[in-house]
Design an enzyme around this catalytic site. Structure first.
Site, short mmCIF file in Angstrom:
data_model
loop_
_atom_site.label_atom_id
_atom_site.label_comp_id
_atom_site.label_asym_id
_atom_site.label_seq_id
_atom_site.Cartn_x
_atom_site.Cartn_y
_atom_site.Cartn_z
CE LYS A 1 12.62 65.77 88.81
NZ LYS A 1 13.78 66.45 88.20
CE1 TYR B 1 18.70 69.49 92.72
CE2 TYR B 1 16.82 68.19 93.45
CZ TYR B 1 17.34 69.33 92.84
OH TYR B 1 16.48 70.28 92.35
#
Ligand code: CA
Length: 319
Positions: free
Chosen positions: A181, A298
């Site tokens: 990220k 996730y």
């Protein structure tokens, strides 16, 4: 009558001799009795009353620390007050827990002397965000690096995949096991945008294993532009791993000088999965302001996902 009986016995014996010689010939020579043939034959004529039984040598192997069979979305032992409140006191896995599932809390298993972090999530189990907004997850976040030339974050670990999400639609299925990220200048996309995600899709068996996940295809989901999501990303096949196979994983996200132009930089996200390198340069390097890594489990838009991590380490170099 007696003669008829003895004739019948004789015929029976001859048939038996012919059958034995034929079957031993085919077994050695023509290989009619292949495993495929036998599996097909058994499943049609005599269905296994308990396909999950360990005695069935054809069943996909279950891991020692696998949740099997039916389940409930939430469990009392999976409830956590906040995203970080229910970590173990001294977890073997590095990073800060982000538990957004009521199915389970973080726990560990020890197999052959190695302790694994357990990341289990189910569809619709996010107990931390507003209903029907964000996907469930149980991940660990790692420290953020700046984007000066030479800075990077690196994560190493071994994973095992036991189960991933599947709702029948490729674009919605699969579960992420790790992701890079990082924020960027100029706006666009999420305030905490993903850059490159490693997504595992199920591969089903055949015959008695037709409904079992026996292997997993790992894809990289990569942004095409900063803040990209949906069609702003590409999904690239990387490699297949077996269910419960211990696979080494390295992920390095950082910034280096562009060898072709010293006034420019390259923001890279490089992974090595099971010894195989998958290097990738992030688009619009100059816009990047962060490098960071998360791993665990996730996204689960159907069913349950179970990922295990061991031997995790993290390194950050800041220039
Ligand atoms: Ca939980």
């Amino acid at each position: 009558m007696k003669k008829l009986k003895s004739n019948f016995k004789l015929i029976l014996t001859l048939v038996l001799i012919v059958f034995i010689s034929f079957s031993s010939c085919t077994r050695d020579g023509l290989e009619l009795y292949s495993e495929d043939f036998l599996i097909h034959d058994t499943s049609d004529s005599d269905p296994d009353p308990d396909p999950d039984s360990d005695s069935d040598s054809n069943a996909a192997a279950e891991a020692e620390d696998e949740d099997t069979g039916s389940y409930t979305t939430c469990n009392p032992e999976g409830e956590n007050a906040t995203r970080t409140s229910n970590d173990l006191p001294n977890p073997v896995n590095v990073g800060t827990i982000d538990d957004r599932t009521c199915y389970a809390n973080y726990k560990e298993s020890t197999i052959d002397g190695l302790t694994w972090g357990i990341y289990n999530i189910t569809a619709g189990s996010n107990n931390q965000d507003a209903p029907n907004t964000l996907q469930p997850r149980m991940e660990r976040s790692l420290p953020i690096a700046n984007v000066n030339i030479g800075s990077f974050v690196k994560f190493n670990g071994d994973f095992r995949i036991l189960e991933v999400a599947d709702n029948g639609v490729f674009g919605q299925s699969g579960t992420y096991i790790a992701q890079a990220k990082g924020q960027h200048t100029g706006g666009g996309g999420s305030p905490d945008p993903a850059i490159c995600l490693y997504r595992a899709h199920p591969v089903y068996g055949t015959g008695v294993n037709a409904d079992k996940q026996v292997a997993f295809d790992i894809y990289a989901e990569r942004i095409l532009e900063r803040g990209g999501s949906g069609s702003g990303r590409e999904v690239v096949f990387l490699k297949q791993v077996d269910k419960n196979e211990i696979v080494s994983f390295e992920m390095k996200v950082g910034v280096k000088e562009d060898p072709n132009d010293a006034t420019k930089k390259i923001h890279y996200c490089n992974a090595i999965i099971g010894g195989e390198a998958f290097n990738w340069d992030i688009p619009e390097a100059e816009r990047g302001t962060q490098s960071k890594i998360r791993y665990g489990a996730y996204r689960v838009r159907g069913g349950r996902a179970q990922i295990r991590w061991a031997n995790t380490t993290h390194e950050r170099v800041q220039k």
